[in-house]
Write an enzyme that holds these catalytic residues in place. Structure first.
Site, PDB file in Angstrom:
ATOM      1  CB  SER A   1      -0.884  -0.072   1.204  1.00 26.53           C
ATOM      2  OG  SER A   1      -0.419  -0.250   2.304  1.00 26.53           O
TER       3      SER A   1
ATOM      4  CG  HIS B   1      -3.123  -1.060  -2.310  1.00 27.79           C
ATOM      5  ND1 HIS B   1      -3.869   0.198  -2.337  1.00 27.79           N
ATOM      6  CD2 HIS B   1      -3.244  -1.390  -1.159  1.00 27.79           C
ATOM      7  CE1 HIS B   1      -4.032   0.657  -1.258  1.00 27.79           C
ATOM      8  NE2 HIS B   1      -3.385  -0.358  -0.243  1.00 27.79           N
TER       9      HIS B   1
ATOM     10  CE  LYS C   1      -7.230  -0.277  -0.062  1.00 28.89           C
ATOM     11  NZ  LYS C   1      -7.526   0.895   0.792  1.00 28.89           N
TER      12      LYS C   1
END
Ligand code: PMP
Length: 391
Positions: free
Chosen positions: A183, A211, A242
Protein backbone atom coordinates in the site's frame (compact mmCIF):
# COMPACT_ATOMS: atom_id res chain seq x y z
CA UNK A 1 -1.93 6.84 36.16
CA UNK A 2 -5.61 7.17 35.23
CA UNK A 3 -6.89 5.19 32.29
CA UNK A 4 -7.70 8.35 30.34
CA UNK A 5 -4.53 10.27 31.21
CA UNK A 6 -2.95 9.24 27.91
CA UNK A 7 -5.84 10.99 26.14
CA UNK A 8 -5.57 14.09 28.28
CA UNK A 9 -1.81 14.18 27.66
CA UNK A 10 -2.06 13.61 23.89
CA UNK A 11 -0.95 16.89 22.32
CA UNK A 12 0.61 15.86 18.96
CA UNK A 13 -2.47 16.70 16.91
CA UNK A 14 -3.12 20.00 18.70
CA UNK A 15 0.50 21.06 18.16
CA UNK A 16 0.33 20.25 14.43
CA UNK A 17 -2.96 22.18 14.12
CA UNK A 18 -1.43 25.16 15.93
CA UNK A 19 1.58 25.03 13.59
CA UNK A 20 -0.77 24.92 10.57
CA UNK A 21 0.61 21.62 9.28
CA UNK A 22 -2.06 19.15 10.46
CA UNK A 23 -2.80 17.03 7.35
CA UNK A 24 -5.67 14.79 8.43
CA UNK A 25 -9.47 14.71 8.25
CA UNK A 26 -9.85 17.22 5.39
CA UNK A 27 -13.56 17.09 4.60
CA UNK A 28 -14.56 16.79 0.95
CA UNK A 29 -17.55 18.80 -0.20
CA UNK A 30 -17.91 16.69 -3.33
CA UNK A 31 -17.63 13.03 -4.33
CA UNK A 32 -14.28 11.25 -4.34
CA UNK A 33 -12.97 11.95 -7.83
CA UNK A 34 -9.91 13.19 -9.73
CA UNK A 35 -10.89 16.68 -8.56
CA UNK A 36 -12.59 17.39 -5.27
CA UNK A 37 -13.62 20.49 -3.34
CA UNK A 38 -12.06 21.09 0.11
CA UNK A 39 -12.71 24.28 2.08
CA UNK A 40 -14.45 25.67 -1.00
CA UNK A 41 -11.38 25.18 -3.17
CA UNK A 42 -10.96 22.82 -6.17
CA UNK A 43 -8.17 20.35 -5.54
CA UNK A 44 -6.62 17.74 -7.82
CA UNK A 45 -6.75 14.43 -5.98
CA UNK A 46 -3.62 12.32 -6.26
CA UNK A 47 -4.06 10.67 -2.91
CA UNK A 48 -7.05 8.37 -3.21
CA UNK A 49 -7.42 4.65 -3.88
CA UNK A 50 -10.13 5.22 -6.45
CA UNK A 51 -7.83 3.59 -8.99
CA UNK A 52 -10.45 2.83 -11.64
CA UNK A 53 -12.30 6.13 -11.26
CA UNK A 54 -15.57 4.35 -10.51
CA UNK A 55 -16.67 6.01 -7.25
CA UNK A 56 -18.73 8.54 -9.16
CA UNK A 57 -19.45 6.47 -12.27
CA UNK A 58 -23.17 6.93 -13.03
CA UNK A 59 -23.65 3.19 -13.64
CA UNK A 60 -22.17 2.27 -10.25
CA UNK A 61 -24.20 4.99 -8.52
CA UNK A 62 -27.40 3.81 -10.25
CA UNK A 63 -26.75 0.20 -9.20
CA UNK A 64 -26.43 1.37 -5.58
CA UNK A 65 -29.69 3.37 -5.84
CA UNK A 66 -31.55 0.45 -7.43
CA UNK A 67 -30.38 -1.84 -4.63
CA UNK A 68 -31.76 0.57 -2.04
CA UNK A 69 -35.11 0.62 -3.87
CA UNK A 70 -35.22 -3.16 -3.92
CA UNK A 71 -33.64 -4.14 -0.59
CA UNK A 72 -33.69 -1.02 1.62
CA UNK A 73 -30.77 0.59 3.39
CA UNK A 74 -29.36 -2.11 5.65
CA UNK A 75 -29.49 -5.80 6.52
CA UNK A 76 -29.79 -5.43 10.31
CA UNK A 77 -27.82 -8.56 10.98
CA UNK A 78 -25.08 -11.01 10.17
CA UNK A 79 -24.75 -13.00 6.97
CA UNK A 80 -24.91 -16.02 9.29
CA UNK A 81 -28.52 -15.40 10.31
CA UNK A 82 -30.93 -12.83 8.93
CA UNK A 83 -28.45 -10.70 6.93
CA UNK A 84 -27.89 -12.67 3.70
CA UNK A 85 -29.46 -11.24 0.55
CA UNK A 86 -29.47 -12.98 -2.83
CA UNK A 87 -27.39 -9.94 -3.82
CA UNK A 88 -24.56 -11.07 -1.50
CA UNK A 89 -24.67 -14.51 -3.08
CA UNK A 90 -24.66 -13.05 -6.58
CA UNK A 91 -21.65 -10.89 -5.67
CA UNK A 92 -19.79 -13.85 -4.13
CA UNK A 93 -20.46 -16.04 -7.17
CA UNK A 94 -19.09 -13.39 -9.54
CA UNK A 95 -16.07 -12.76 -7.32
CA UNK A 96 -15.26 -16.48 -7.23
CA UNK A 97 -15.57 -16.62 -10.98
CA UNK A 98 -13.43 -13.52 -11.46
CA UNK A 99 -10.60 -14.80 -9.24
CA UNK A 100 -10.81 -18.31 -10.76
CA UNK A 101 -11.56 -19.90 -7.39
CA UNK A 102 -14.31 -22.28 -6.19
CA UNK A 103 -15.98 -19.79 -3.90
CA UNK A 104 -15.81 -16.35 -2.29
CA UNK A 105 -16.97 -14.84 0.98
CA UNK A 106 -17.73 -11.16 1.60
CA UNK A 107 -17.09 -9.22 4.82
CA UNK A 108 -18.14 -5.72 5.84
CA UNK A 109 -14.70 -4.14 5.33
CA UNK A 110 -11.31 -5.17 4.01
CA UNK A 111 -9.85 -4.80 7.50
CA UNK A 112 -12.46 -7.19 8.84
CA UNK A 113 -11.77 -9.62 6.00
CA UNK A 114 -8.19 -10.03 7.17
CA UNK A 115 -9.20 -10.16 10.84
CA UNK A 116 -11.87 -12.76 10.16
CA UNK A 117 -9.91 -14.93 7.77
CA UNK A 118 -6.49 -15.10 9.39
CA UNK A 119 -7.84 -15.43 12.94
CA UNK A 120 -10.10 -18.33 12.01
CA UNK A 121 -7.65 -20.21 9.76
CA UNK A 122 -4.64 -20.04 12.08
CA UNK A 123 -4.91 -22.13 15.25
CA UNK A 124 -2.88 -22.88 18.39
CA UNK A 125 -0.30 -25.05 16.65
CA UNK A 126 0.13 -22.91 13.54
CA UNK A 127 2.53 -20.21 12.41
CA UNK A 128 1.94 -16.95 10.54
CA UNK A 129 4.76 -15.67 8.37
CA UNK A 130 4.35 -11.99 7.48
CA UNK A 131 6.22 -9.69 5.12
CA UNK A 132 7.58 -6.88 7.33
CA UNK A 133 5.59 -4.27 5.37
CA UNK A 134 2.23 -6.03 5.48
CA UNK A 135 -0.84 -3.89 6.06
CA UNK A 136 -1.93 -3.05 9.62
CA UNK A 137 -5.02 -5.25 9.26
CA UNK A 138 -2.80 -8.31 8.69
CA UNK A 139 -0.70 -7.44 11.72
CA UNK A 140 -3.82 -7.03 13.86
CA UNK A 141 -5.32 -10.22 12.42
CA UNK A 142 -2.14 -12.04 13.41
CA UNK A 143 -2.49 -10.70 16.96
CA UNK A 144 -6.13 -11.76 17.08
CA UNK A 145 -5.30 -15.31 16.00
CA UNK A 146 -4.11 -17.95 18.47
CA UNK A 147 -1.00 -18.61 16.36
CA UNK A 148 1.79 -20.41 18.18
CA UNK A 149 4.07 -17.73 16.78
CA UNK A 150 3.89 -14.84 14.34
CA UNK A 151 7.16 -14.35 12.47
CA UNK A 152 8.30 -11.68 10.02
CA UNK A 153 10.62 -11.72 7.04
CA UNK A 154 12.37 -8.74 5.44
CA UNK A 155 10.24 -6.95 2.87
CA UNK A 156 10.10 -8.95 -0.39
CA UNK A 157 13.33 -10.71 0.69
CA UNK A 158 13.20 -14.35 -0.38
CA UNK A 159 16.46 -15.30 1.32
CA UNK A 160 15.05 -14.03 4.58
CA UNK A 161 11.76 -15.83 3.99
CA UNK A 162 13.67 -19.08 3.56
CA UNK A 163 15.71 -18.41 6.70
CA UNK A 164 12.47 -17.93 8.66
CA UNK A 165 10.70 -20.96 7.16
CA UNK A 166 13.68 -23.25 7.83
CA UNK A 167 13.40 -22.63 11.55
CA UNK A 168 9.73 -23.67 11.83
CA UNK A 169 8.75 -27.24 12.71
CA UNK A 170 8.35 -29.27 9.54
CA UNK A 171 4.92 -30.71 10.29
CA UNK A 172 3.31 -27.51 11.59
CA UNK A 173 0.64 -25.49 9.77
CA UNK A 174 2.12 -22.37 8.19
CA UNK A 175 0.45 -19.43 6.48
CA UNK A 176 2.58 -16.95 4.55
CA UNK A 177 0.70 -13.67 4.20
CA UNK A 178 1.75 -10.85 1.91
CA UNK A 179 0.26 -7.74 0.36
CA UNK A 180 0.07 -8.25 -3.42
CA UNK A 181 0.76 -4.59 -4.22
CA UNK A 182 2.14 -2.91 -1.08
CA UNK A 183 0.00 0.00 0.00
CA UNK A 184 2.76 2.51 0.75
CA UNK A 185 5.62 1.66 -1.61
CA UNK A 186 3.57 0.28 -4.50
CA UNK A 187 6.00 -2.67 -4.63
CA UNK A 188 4.67 -5.90 -6.12
CA UNK A 189 5.23 -9.03 -4.01
CA UNK A 190 7.57 -11.57 -5.65
CA UNK A 191 4.92 -14.30 -5.73
CA UNK A 192 6.88 -16.85 -7.80
CA UNK A 193 9.60 -16.92 -5.11
CA UNK A 194 7.07 -16.99 -2.26
CA UNK A 195 5.18 -19.87 -3.80
CA UNK A 196 8.33 -21.86 -4.51
CA UNK A 197 9.37 -21.55 -0.85
CA UNK A 198 5.84 -22.25 0.37
CA UNK A 199 5.81 -25.55 -1.54
CA UNK A 200 9.31 -26.43 -0.34
CA UNK A 201 8.46 -25.85 3.34
CA UNK A 202 4.81 -26.96 3.37
CA UNK A 203 3.27 -23.52 3.83
CA UNK A 204 0.06 -22.04 2.36
CA UNK A 205 -0.11 -18.56 0.81
CA UNK A 206 -2.60 -15.73 1.32
CA UNK A 207 -2.33 -12.56 -0.78
CA UNK A 208 -3.98 -9.31 0.31
CA UNK A 209 -4.67 -7.67 -3.02
CA UNK A 210 -6.49 -4.59 -1.76
CA UNK A 211 -4.37 -2.48 -4.12
CA UNK A 212 -3.57 -5.03 -6.82
CA UNK A 213 -7.14 -5.63 -7.96
CA UNK A 214 -8.03 -3.38 -10.88
CA UNK A 215 -4.45 -2.14 -11.11
CA UNK A 216 -2.53 -5.23 -12.28
CA UNK A 217 -3.17 -8.71 -13.68
CA UNK A 218 -5.38 -9.85 -16.52
CA UNK A 219 -8.71 -7.96 -16.47
CA UNK A 220 -7.44 -6.36 -13.25
CA UNK A 221 -7.49 -9.69 -11.40
CA UNK A 222 -4.51 -8.68 -9.30
CA UNK A 223 -1.10 -10.00 -8.36
CA UNK A 224 -1.75 -13.75 -8.68
CA UNK A 225 -3.02 -13.19 -12.21
CA UNK A 226 -0.13 -10.81 -12.99
CA UNK A 227 2.23 -13.77 -12.45
CA UNK A 228 -0.18 -16.39 -13.84
CA UNK A 229 -0.23 -18.04 -10.42
CA UNK A 230 -3.91 -17.95 -9.50
CA UNK A 231 -4.00 -21.72 -8.94
CA UNK A 232 -1.02 -21.54 -6.61
CA UNK A 233 -2.27 -18.82 -4.27
CA UNK A 234 -4.47 -20.47 -1.64
CA UNK A 235 -6.41 -17.43 -0.49
CA UNK A 236 -6.87 -14.22 -2.50
CA UNK A 237 -8.17 -11.33 -0.41
CA UNK A 238 -9.31 -7.91 -1.58
CA UNK A 239 -11.27 -4.89 -0.46
CA UNK A 240 -14.17 -3.12 -2.15
CA UNK A 241 -13.00 0.30 -0.94
CA UNK A 242 -10.46 0.96 -3.69
CA UNK A 243 -10.89 -0.10 -7.34
CA UNK A 244 -14.32 -1.55 -6.52
CA UNK A 245 -15.67 1.87 -5.49
CA UNK A 246 -17.59 0.73 -2.44
CA UNK A 247 -17.02 -0.61 1.07
CA UNK A 248 -16.49 -4.25 2.05
CA UNK A 249 -14.01 -7.00 1.39
CA UNK A 250 -13.77 -10.62 0.35
CA UNK A 251 -11.68 -13.74 0.14
CA UNK A 252 -11.71 -16.21 -2.74
CA UNK A 253 -10.43 -19.73 -2.15
CA UNK A 254 -11.29 -23.41 -2.46
CA UNK A 255 -14.75 -24.42 -1.25
CA UNK A 256 -13.55 -26.13 1.94
CA UNK A 257 -11.74 -22.97 3.07
CA UNK A 258 -14.76 -20.76 2.46
CA UNK A 259 -17.08 -23.24 4.21
CA UNK A 260 -14.77 -23.30 7.23
CA UNK A 261 -14.30 -19.53 7.49
CA UNK A 262 -18.01 -18.79 7.12
CA UNK A 263 -18.80 -21.06 10.09
CA UNK A 264 -15.83 -20.20 12.31
CA UNK A 265 -14.87 -16.57 11.75
CA UNK A 266 -16.05 -14.38 14.61
CA UNK A 267 -15.62 -11.02 12.76
CA UNK A 268 -17.79 -12.55 10.02
CA UNK A 269 -20.45 -14.17 12.20
CA UNK A 270 -20.85 -11.47 14.84
CA UNK A 271 -21.05 -8.45 12.56
CA UNK A 272 -23.74 -7.20 10.20
CA UNK A 273 -23.48 -7.86 6.46
CA UNK A 274 -22.66 -5.28 3.79
CA UNK A 275 -25.60 -2.96 3.06
CA UNK A 276 -27.37 -3.59 -0.27
CA UNK A 277 -26.12 -0.36 -1.87
CA UNK A 278 -22.48 -1.24 -1.13
CA UNK A 279 -22.84 -4.81 -2.38
CA UNK A 280 -24.52 -3.63 -5.59
CA UNK A 281 -21.90 -0.92 -6.18
CA UNK A 282 -19.06 -3.42 -5.76
CA UNK A 283 -20.77 -5.88 -8.11
CA UNK A 284 -21.32 -3.22 -10.79
CA UNK A 285 -17.73 -1.97 -10.45
CA UNK A 286 -16.42 -5.53 -10.74
CA UNK A 287 -18.35 -6.01 -13.99
CA UNK A 288 -17.06 -2.71 -15.38
CA UNK A 289 -13.44 -3.53 -14.53
CA UNK A 290 -13.85 -6.95 -16.14
CA UNK A 291 -15.53 -5.59 -19.27
CA UNK A 292 -13.53 -2.37 -19.78
CA UNK A 293 -9.82 -3.30 -19.90
CA UNK A 294 -9.11 0.17 -21.31
CA UNK A 295 -9.41 1.53 -17.75
CA UNK A 296 -6.48 -0.53 -16.56
CA UNK A 297 -4.48 0.54 -19.65
CA UNK A 298 -5.28 4.20 -18.97
CA UNK A 299 -4.15 3.84 -15.36
CA UNK A 300 -0.84 2.29 -16.45
CA UNK A 301 -0.25 5.10 -18.99
CA UNK A 302 -1.10 7.80 -16.45
CA UNK A 303 1.19 6.27 -13.81
CA UNK A 304 4.06 5.85 -16.28
CA UNK A 305 3.63 9.45 -17.45
CA UNK A 306 3.69 10.76 -13.87
CA UNK A 307 6.71 8.62 -12.95
CA UNK A 308 8.62 9.93 -15.99
CA UNK A 309 7.65 13.58 -15.45
CA UNK A 310 8.40 13.59 -11.71
CA UNK A 311 11.75 11.93 -12.38
CA UNK A 312 12.55 14.45 -15.11
CA UNK A 313 11.86 17.21 -12.56
CA UNK A 314 14.33 15.55 -10.13
CA UNK A 315 11.58 14.76 -7.61
CA UNK A 316 12.91 11.83 -5.52
CA UNK A 317 10.34 9.17 -6.35
CA UNK A 318 10.62 5.51 -5.44
CA UNK A 319 10.77 3.49 -8.65
CA UNK A 320 8.00 1.01 -9.34
CA UNK A 321 5.47 -0.32 -11.81
CA UNK A 322 2.13 0.47 -10.23
CA UNK A 323 -0.20 3.45 -9.80
CA UNK A 324 1.27 4.18 -6.36
CA UNK A 325 4.26 6.52 -6.70
CA UNK A 326 5.88 7.45 -3.38
CA UNK A 327 8.07 10.53 -3.11
CA UNK A 328 10.75 10.66 -0.41
CA UNK A 329 10.52 13.61 1.97
CA UNK A 330 12.52 12.00 4.84
CA UNK A 331 11.74 13.95 8.02
CA UNK A 332 8.33 14.57 9.55
CA UNK A 333 8.20 18.37 9.57
CA UNK A 334 9.43 18.61 6.01
CA UNK A 335 6.82 16.04 4.97
CA UNK A 336 3.98 17.95 6.62
CA UNK A 337 5.20 21.30 5.25
CA UNK A 338 5.40 19.95 1.69
CA UNK A 339 1.93 18.38 2.03
CA UNK A 340 0.54 21.74 3.12
CA UNK A 341 2.31 23.63 0.35
CA UNK A 342 1.06 21.20 -2.28
CA UNK A 343 -2.47 21.63 -0.95
CA UNK A 344 -2.08 25.40 -1.25
CA UNK A 345 -1.07 24.73 -4.87
CA UNK A 346 -4.31 22.74 -5.31
CA UNK A 347 -2.85 19.23 -5.05
CA UNK A 348 -3.84 16.64 -2.45
CA UNK A 349 -1.29 13.93 -1.53
CA UNK A 350 -1.00 11.64 1.49
CA UNK A 351 1.83 12.27 3.94
CA UNK A 352 3.28 9.03 5.31
CA UNK A 353 5.02 9.42 8.66
CA UNK A 354 5.88 7.07 11.57
CA UNK A 355 4.50 4.65 12.65
CA UNK A 356 3.50 3.89 9.04
CA UNK A 357 7.18 4.18 8.07
CA UNK A 358 10.49 4.15 9.96
CA UNK A 359 11.94 7.42 11.33
CA UNK A 360 13.71 9.39 8.60
CA UNK A 361 11.92 7.50 5.81
CA UNK A 362 8.83 9.72 5.54
CA UNK A 363 7.27 10.10 2.14
CA UNK A 364 4.35 11.45 0.19
CA UNK A 365 2.17 8.71 -1.20
CA UNK A 366 0.84 9.78 -4.58
CA UNK A 367 -1.63 7.51 -6.34
CA UNK A 368 -3.50 7.82 -9.60
CA UNK A 369 -6.88 7.21 -11.16
CA UNK A 370 -7.70 5.86 -14.60
CA UNK A 371 -9.69 9.04 -15.33
CA UNK A 372 -7.03 11.66 -14.50
CA UNK A 373 -6.74 14.09 -17.41
CA UNK A 374 -3.58 15.33 -19.10
CA UNK A 375 -4.24 18.81 -17.71
CA UNK A 376 -4.58 17.51 -14.15
CA UNK A 377 -1.35 15.53 -14.44
CA UNK A 378 0.60 18.47 -15.82
CA UNK A 379 -0.76 20.81 -13.12
CA UNK A 380 0.31 18.30 -10.45
CA UNK A 381 3.83 18.02 -11.88
CA UNK A 382 4.18 21.83 -12.07
CA UNK A 383 3.06 22.15 -8.44
CA UNK A 384 5.62 19.53 -7.38
CA UNK A 385 8.34 21.45 -9.22
CA UNK A 386 7.41 24.73 -7.56
CA UNK A 387 7.16 23.28 -4.05
CA UNK A 388 10.32 21.16 -4.23
CA UNK A 389 12.33 24.08 -5.66
CA UNK A 390 11.72 25.84 -2.33
CA UNK A 391 13.44 23.06 -0.34
N1 PMP B 1 -5.39 -4.37 3.15
C1 PMP B 1 -4.65 -3.37 2.61
C2 PMP B 1 -3.37 -3.73 1.93
C3 PMP B 1 -5.11 -2.06 2.64
O1 PMP B 1 -4.38 -1.08 2.11
C4 PMP B 1 -6.34 -1.77 3.27
C5 PMP B 1 -6.91 -0.36 3.34
N2 PMP B 1 -6.04 0.66 3.29
C6 PMP B 1 -7.06 -2.82 3.85
C7 PMP B 1 -6.56 -4.10 3.76
C8 PMP B 1 -8.35 -2.56 4.58
O2 PMP B 1 -9.37 -2.32 3.68
P1 PMP B 1 -10.68 -1.50 4.06
O3 PMP B 1 -10.39 -0.06 3.88
O4 PMP B 1 -11.69 -2.03 3.12
O5 PMP B 1 -11.01 -1.84 5.47
Amino acid sequence: MGILDKCYNFTDAKEAIAAGIYPYFHALQTSQDTEVVMDGKRIIMIGSNNYMGLTSDPRVMQAAKDAIDKYGTGCSGSRFLNGTLVLHEELENELADYFHKDAALTFSTGFQTNLGTISSIVGYHDYIINDSENHASIIDASRLSFAKKVVKYGHNNMQDLERVLKKLPEESGKLIVTDGVFSMSGDIAPLPGIIELARKYGARVMVDDAHGVGMIGKSGRGTASYYDLEDEVDIIMTTFSKSLASLGGCIAAEQAVIDYVKHKSRPFIFSASIPPSNAAAALKALRIIRDEPERQKALINISNYMRAKLKEAAIPIIEGKTAIIPVYTYDINRTLMITKMLLEEGIYVNPVIPPAVRDGECMLRTSYTATHTQEQMDKAVDAFKRVFSRF
